[in-house]
Scaffold this active site. Structure first.
Site, PDB file in Angstrom:
ATOM      1  N   ASP A  86       0.845  -1.195   0.000  1.00 58.54           N
ATOM      2  CA  ASP A  86       0.000   0.000   0.000  1.00 58.54           C
ATOM      3  C   ASP A  86       0.883   1.249   0.000  1.00 58.54           C
ATOM      4  OD1 ASP A  86       0.795   0.439   2.742  1.00 58.54           O
ATOM      5  OD2 ASP A  86      -0.640  -1.109   3.307  1.00 58.54           O
ATOM      6  N   GLU A 474       1.403 -10.617  -0.831  1.00 60.29           N
ATOM      7  CA  GLU A 474       1.858  -9.253  -0.524  1.00 60.29           C
ATOM      8  C   GLU A 474       3.237  -9.275   0.133  1.00 60.29           C
ATOM      9  OE1 GLU A 474       0.177  -5.055   1.326  1.00 60.29           O
ATOM     10  OE2 GLU A 474      -0.858  -6.910   1.842  1.00 60.29           O
TER      11      GLU A 474
END
Length: 491
Positions: A86, A474
Site C-alpha cells: 500500500d 503481498e
C-alpha cells in the site's frame, strides 16, 4: 577381458565426473543465486521509497511521491518507506524493519562488504533513519503514521499520483505509545552501531534520539493504537514490555551503559518461551542479545541472564525440531509459523539462527536441546535450507523472491508495481480506475518488484500467485530486512 574392464572403469569414471560436474555446477548456481538474491533484496527497498528520490536511484520505474507529507502539522514527514503493498507509512512495522536492517548491517558487515553490498545496505538503512529522525521533532513527540489506512486501502493508486488523504498521527505525553517509542528507540540505537564505523557524527545523533525515546516510552506507558486509533485495524500492538526490553538491549549494546543492563535484569520477566519473532513480538530479539552477552562472558550467566539465554535457545531448538514445542514444517521443509505472510516469520527466525550461529562459533559453544545438541554449523545449515526453499528448492519449484530465477511471482499484491509506471504513462490513475484496469487485470504486473519476498505458500507448499490474495502475495519490508542479513550470512 581387460578391454572390457578398462571400458567399464572408463565409463564409471565418466559417470562420476558427470555427477561431480553437475553437483559443482548446481552448487555454483546456488551460491551465485545467494549473491544475486542479496543484491536484489536491497533493490526492493528502493522500490518502497517514499519522498523525493535521490539521483542515484536504481529502480527507475518509481518516481517522487508524497512530497507534502507532514504539511498538515507543519513538520517535514517526507521520505521513509511505504508499508508492504500500500501507500501508507505505518511507524510501528517501519521501526521494526529498521531495527532488523540495522542488525543485518551490524552482524553481517564483513559479508556485505565482501559482496560489495555494504554501501547499498547502509543506504537502505539511512533512508529509514533519516525519516525517523524527522518523525521525532521533540523528546516526547513521535509521529507514528502518515496516511489514512482505510481510504488508502480503499483505493488502488500509484504513490506518485495518489489523491487519498495524508493525515499525520503522533504520540506524545498526553497520548502515549510505549511500544512505538520503544521500537523506534531500538531502531535508532541499532542503527547508531551500524553507522559508527563510517559516520560517527550521524551515529551520535541517532543514539541521542534513542535515549530520549526510551525515556519517553518508560515515563508515559501505553499502547500506541489507543493514541493512533487508525493504526489499530492494521498493526495493533499486543503490549509494550517486549519493545522496552528490546530497546534496552540495543541501547546497552550501543553505549555499554550499565543502566540499560540493569533494566534488563530488573524487568519483571524475560518474555518466557516464544513461538514467533516479528513486528509485534520482539522478546526473542531481546533474549538473543542478552544471550550474546553471556556467551561472550561479558555478564555472568546466572539468574535473569541465564533465563534470557535459555528462552533464546528454546526458540532455536524448536526451529531445529529438537525442542519440546517444535515449529511446524511444511512437507517441503519450510518453517511454518502463521498463515498470513508466513515468510516474515521464517525470515526473522532464519536471521536469529544465522546470528546465533556466529555467537556460538565465537564462544566455541553449543546448545543442549531437549532432543539433542546443536552446533553453530547446524544453525547456519538450517538457515541456509530456509533460504534455499525461498529461492526455489521447494515442491512448486518457485522462487518466492521476485526477479530471482525464472519461475517467481508475477502478480505480487503491490500498488506501484501493478500499475503502469508514471515514467511510461503519466496519465493519472484514479482510485477506482486502479482497481478496474490494474488490480483485476489477469496479466503480470507491468513493473518487476525486484527482490521482494512475497507472503509465501500455505502449509502444504501451495502458492497461487494471485494479486487479490494479500495473505500470500503481498511482500513486506519487515520480511526483507532480516532476509538481507540471512542472505549475506550464507552467500
Amino acid at each position: 577381458m581387460s578391454q572390457l574392464k578398462n571400458g567399464s572403469s572408463q565409463c564409471l569414471w565418466t559417470s562420476i565426473c558427470i555427477v561431480l560436474l553437475v553437483m559443482s555446477t548446481a552448487r555454483g548456481a546456488v551460491s551465485t543465486n545467494y549473491k544475486e538474491a542479496l543484491t536484489k533484496s536491497l533493490l526492493y527497498f528502493e522500490a518502497q521509497r517514499s519522498g523525493k528520490l535521490p539521483p542515484n536511484q536504481r529502480v527507475t520505474w518509481r518516481g517522487d511521491s508524497a512530497l507534502r507529507d507532514g504539511s498538515d502539522v507543519h513538520v517535514d514527514l517526507t521520505g521513509g518507506y511505504y508499508d508492504a503493498g500500500d501507500n501508507m507509512k505505518f511507524g510501528f512495522p517501519l521501526a521494526f524493519m529498521t531495527t532488523m536492517l540495522a542488525w543485518s548491517n551490524i552482524e553481517m558487515a564483513s559479508q556485505l562488504k565482501a559482496h560489495q553490498e555494504q554501501e547499498n545496505a547502509l543506504a537502505a538503512l539511512k533512508w529509514a533513519t533519516d525519516f525517523l529522525i524527522k518523525a521525532h521533532p521533540e523528546p516526547n513527540v513521535l509521529y507514528g503514521q502518515v496516511g489514512d489506512g482505510n481510504s488508502d486501502h480503499g483505493c488502488w493508486m500509484r504513490p506518485e499520483d495518489m489523491t487519498t488523504p495524508r493525515p499525520s498521527f503522533r504520540i506524545d505525553a498526553q497520548h502515549p505509545g510505549s511500544d512505538l517509542a520503544g521500537e523506534t528507540a531500538a531502531a535508532m540505537a541499532a542503527a547508531s552501531i551500524a553507522f559508527a564505523p563510517s559516520d560517527e557524527a550521524y551515529a551520535k545523533i541517532l543514539i541521542g534520539h534513542a535515549k530520549d525515546l526510551f525515556e519517553f516510552a518508560k515515563a508515559y506507558p501505553g499502547i500506541y493504537q489507543n493514541s493512533i486509533t487508525n493504526a489499530g485495524g492494521f498493526y495493533a500492538s499486543s503490549g509494550y514490555e517486549d519493545e522496552l526490553l528490546w530497546a534496552a538491549a540495543w541501547l546497552h549494546r550501543a553505549t555499554n551503559d550499565k543502566i540499560y543492563l540493569d533494566y534488563l535484569t530488573q524487568a519483571s520477566g524475560t518474555g518466557g518461551p516464544r513461538t514467533v519473532f516479528a513486528w509485534d513480538d520482539k522478546f526473542v530479539g531481546a533474549q538473543v542479545l542478552v544471550a550474546k552477552l553471556a556467551l561472550e562472558g561479558k555478564v555472568e550467566s546466572n539468574g535473569k541472564i541465564a533465563e534470557y539465554k535459555s528462552m533464546a535457545e528454546q526458540f532455536i531448538c524448536n526451529c531445529a525440531q529438537k525442542g519440546s514445542n517444535n515449529v511446524k514444517k511444511t512437507p517441503g521443509g519450510l518453517l511454518y509459523f502463521l498463515p498470513w505472510n508466513n515468510l516474515q516469520y521464517t525470515a526473522a527466525a532464519s536471521f536469529v539462527l544465522s546470528a546465533y550461529s556466529k555467537y556460538l562459533e565465537g564462544a566455541k559453544a553449543s546448545i543442549q536441546c531437549p532432543n539433542g545438541a546443536l552446533q553453530a554449523s547446524d544453525l547456519l545449515g538450517l538457515a541456509r535450507s530456509q533460504v534455499d526453499y525461498i529461492l526455489g528448492s521447494n515442491p512448486q519449484n518457485m522462487s518466492y523472491m521476485v526477479g530471482v530465477g525464472t519461475n517467481y511471482p508475477k502478480k505480487p499484491h503491490h500498488r506501484a508495481a501493478s500499475i503502469v509506471s508514471i515514467t511510461k504513462d503519466n496519465t493519472p490513475v484514479t482510485c477506482s480506475e486502479g482497481f478496474d484496469a490494474w488490480f483485476n487485470n489477469p496479466a503480470p504486473n507491468p513493473n518487476v518488484l525486484m527482490g521482494a519476498v512475497v507472503g509465501g505458500p500455505n502449509d502444504n507448499d501451495v502458492y497461487g500467485d494471485e494479486r487479490t490474495d494479500y495473505q500470500h502475495a503481498e511482500p513486506a519490508p519487515a520480511t526483507a530486512a532480516p532476509f538481507v542479513g540471512v542472505l549475506a550470512a550464507v552467500a
